[in-house]
Design a protein around this motif. Sequence first.
Motif, short mmCIF file in Angstrom:
data_model
loop_
_atom_site.label_atom_id
_atom_site.label_comp_id
_atom_site.label_asym_id
_atom_site.label_seq_id
_atom_site.Cartn_x
_atom_site.Cartn_y
_atom_site.Cartn_z
N GLN A 120 15.05 41.74 18.04
CA GLN A 120 14.36 40.47 17.97
C GLN A 120 15.27 39.28 18.26
N THR A 121 16.45 39.27 17.67
CA THR A 121 17.34 38.13 17.84
C THR A 121 18.19 38.30 19.10
N SER A 122 18.78 37.18 19.53
CA SER A 122 19.65 37.21 20.71
C SER A 122 20.83 38.14 20.49
N LEU A 230 10.49 54.63 12.85
CA LEU A 230 11.95 54.66 12.81
C LEU A 230 12.51 53.36 13.38
N PHE A 231 13.60 52.90 12.77
CA PHE A 231 14.30 51.69 13.21
C PHE A 231 13.38 50.47 13.24
N ALA A 232 12.57 50.30 12.18
CA ALA A 232 11.73 49.10 12.10
C ALA A 232 12.59 47.85 11.97
N THR A 233 13.77 47.99 11.33
CA THR A 233 14.68 46.87 11.14
C THR A 233 15.96 47.10 11.93
N LEU A 234 16.31 46.13 12.80
CA LEU A 234 17.57 46.20 13.53
C LEU A 234 18.52 45.10 13.10
N ASP A 235 17.97 43.91 12.89
CA ASP A 235 18.81 42.77 12.55
C ASP A 235 19.13 42.77 11.06
N THR A 236 20.39 42.56 10.74
CA THR A 236 20.80 42.49 9.34
C THR A 236 20.20 41.24 8.70
#
Length: 408
Positions: A120-122, A230-236
Motif C-alpha cells: 500500500q505505501t510507497s 495470507l499476507f493481509a498486512t505488509l506495512d509495519t
Amino acid sequence: MLEKKDISLERCVLIGVITQEQDEVKSKEYLDELEFLTYTAGGETIKRFTQKMEMPNPKTFLGTGKLDDVRQFIESNDIGTAIFDDELSASQQRNIGEILQCKVLDRTNLILDIFAQRAQTSYARTQVELAQCEYLLPRLRGMWTHLERQKGGIGMRGPGETEIETDRRIVRDKIALLKKKIEVIDKQQAVQRGNRGKMVRVALVGYTNVGKSTLMNTISKSKVFAENKLFATLDTTVRKVVIQNLPFLLSDTVGFIRKLPTQLVDSFKSTLDEVREADLLLHVVDISHPNFEDHIASVNKILGEIHCADKATIMVFNKIDAYEAEPFDETDLIAIRTKAHYSLSEWKKTWMNKIGNNALFISATNKENLEDFKARVYQEVRDIHVTRFPYNEFLYPDYDYDNMGEEE
C-alpha cells in the motif's frame, strides 16, 4: 512493475514433489498452503500433481512422463497457469514453459505477486519492486528470449552489447537505484524509531494469517486491515497502547511463511528492524491450524537468522474458539491416538507446560481470555519499564507518560 491484477480467477494447477526430505504428508501440507497462496493471489486451483522422486529433475523439475500428463491436462482443461511449490531455476522455468505452453510460476514468484498486490505505501512498493528485480535478473534470458537475437550480415559482425545484456544492465541499475532509495527511507525510519524515546517496544510476530492484525485492532482500538488471506498486512504499523496507565509501543509486522524467499528477507529489512529493536515479542500462533507446531518452528528459524531468538517472548495461542480435536474411537484397537486428537487442556500439559505463564490461550475475534492476556503483557512491560525508569514509577507518579512517544 507493480500492476493491478484482474479480479477474475485464473485457472491453475499446482505441482509438487515427494522426496526423502519431503514425505507425502509434508508435501500435502505444502500444497495446501500453496493453494491458499494461489487463492490469495486471485487463482483457482483445478488440480494438483505430485511425483515421487529422489530429487527434482535439473532440467524440467518433473520427469518427462509426469510433465506430459500435466501438459495434456492443461490443454484439455483450459488451464492458464502452472504453479510449482519449489523455486525453479531460470533454465527449468524456460524448459517447462516450452513444454506446457502456459504461464509457469514457482512459489517465490507467487509470493512476490501477492506482495505486489498487497503493498500500500510507497516504501512497501519499493521493497517489493526490489525483490521482484532481484528475482527477475537471473531469469531475463528465459522471460525475454526475443531480445537474444543479434542481427547478422555485413557491418553487423564483431563486438557489441546484446539486447539481453542491455536489459540486464538496466535491471542492475534499477536494483542499485531502489537500494539507495530504501537506504534513505531506512535512515528516516531509524530517526522515527529514535524519536519514540525510551518507551517499551512490543512486536507482534508469527506465521502469516494467525490473527496478529486482529489482535492489534482489539487491544489498541485501531483499524489495521485484517483479512482471512495470507499476507493481509505488509506495512509495519505502530500504535501506542496503554494498559493500566502504562504506555508502550505495539508494532504489527509482516507474517512469516515456510520457504520465505530470500529476496523478501533482504528487501523487508525495516520490518525486521522493528523485531530486532523490540524489547518484547508476542509470538502469535494459530492453534486451530493442524500444522501450528511447524509454523512455530518456521518463525523461530527466521528469528534465529535475524538474531532475535533470545529476546523475551510470550507465546500467544490464538483462535481457541476455532480449535477442534479430531474425534478418536476408543473401541478401535488398531487406531493410534496422536496429537491431532489432543484437547486444549491436553496440549497445555505437553511442552507448552514448560513455558509456564509465558503461554497464553486467547481468541482475538471473540475476545476470550483477553484480560489475562493484558495482565500478563502489563506485568512484562512494567518489569522492563521499571528497569528503564527506576525513579519515575515510584518518585514521580504524576509523570506524563502519554507524551513519551509518538503514534505512527
